[in-house]
Design a protein around this motif. Sequence first.
Motif, short mmCIF file in Angstrom:
data_model
loop_
_atom_site.label_atom_id
_atom_site.label_comp_id
_atom_site.label_asym_id
_atom_site.label_seq_id
_atom_site.Cartn_x
_atom_site.Cartn_y
_atom_site.Cartn_z
N PHE A 1 21.99 7.71 17.51
CA PHE A 1 22.52 8.90 16.83
C PHE A 1 23.82 8.60 16.08
O PHE A 1 24.02 9.09 14.98
CB PHE A 1 22.71 10.05 17.81
N GLY B 1 23.18 6.61 12.84
CA GLY B 1 22.35 7.28 11.84
C GLY B 1 20.90 6.86 11.81
O GLY B 1 20.18 7.20 10.86
N TYR B 2 20.45 6.10 12.79
CA TYR B 2 19.04 5.69 12.81
C TYR B 2 18.10 6.84 13.13
O TYR B 2 16.90 6.74 12.87
CB TYR B 2 18.82 4.56 13.83
N ALA B 3 18.62 7.91 13.66
CA ALA B 3 17.77 9.05 14.01
C ALA B 3 17.12 9.65 12.77
O ALA B 3 16.01 10.18 12.85
CB ALA B 3 18.59 10.11 14.74
N ASN B 4 17.81 9.57 11.64
CA ASN B 4 17.25 10.10 10.39
C ASN B 4 16.20 9.17 9.80
O ASN B 4 15.35 9.60 9.03
CB ASN B 4 18.36 10.33 9.37
N ARG B 5 16.26 7.90 10.13
CA ARG B 5 15.34 6.91 9.56
C ARG B 5 14.07 6.72 10.38
O ARG B 5 13.07 6.24 9.86
CB ARG B 5 16.05 5.56 9.45
N ALA C 1 10.94 8.15 12.34
CA ALA C 1 10.14 9.39 12.37
C ALA C 1 9.67 9.67 13.79
O ALA C 1 8.55 9.33 14.18
CB ALA C 1 8.96 9.26 11.42
N TRP D 1 12.80 13.99 17.99
CA TRP D 1 13.92 13.67 18.86
C TRP D 1 14.11 14.70 19.96
O TRP D 1 14.61 14.37 21.04
CB TRP D 1 15.20 13.48 18.05
#
Length: 117
Positions: free
Chosen positions: A48, A51-55, A57, A60
Amino acid sequence: VFLSLQLFGTIVWILVASTQIPLPLLQGWVMFVAVTAWFLSIVFLSVFLLGYANRIAVNWNQADFIYHGATFVFYFGAFLLQAATTSLHYLPRKFNSTSSETILSGREYNISIAASV
């Protein structure tokens, strides 16, 4: 939430590691759960923060629910085992001995209570 998991996981890790282990199998499981949950919460926090949470799929919310559910089950089992070890405080260390040495000393008993809680 993750920072509180880090804090309490580290405290459990320290308390369990500081006790003399009369029953290594039981307290080994407690240590395994504490270290594994601590490590996995660091991984989640890193995902988190970086920023890997946005990349990635992944749902979460579901991953978080599954992680905390599994952690609860493992920590509850670890609590039961740690409490079982603590409850053996008054048993003699050696059954065939005439000495009154108990499995846990007074200090170890207090640390074991704190680790159970």
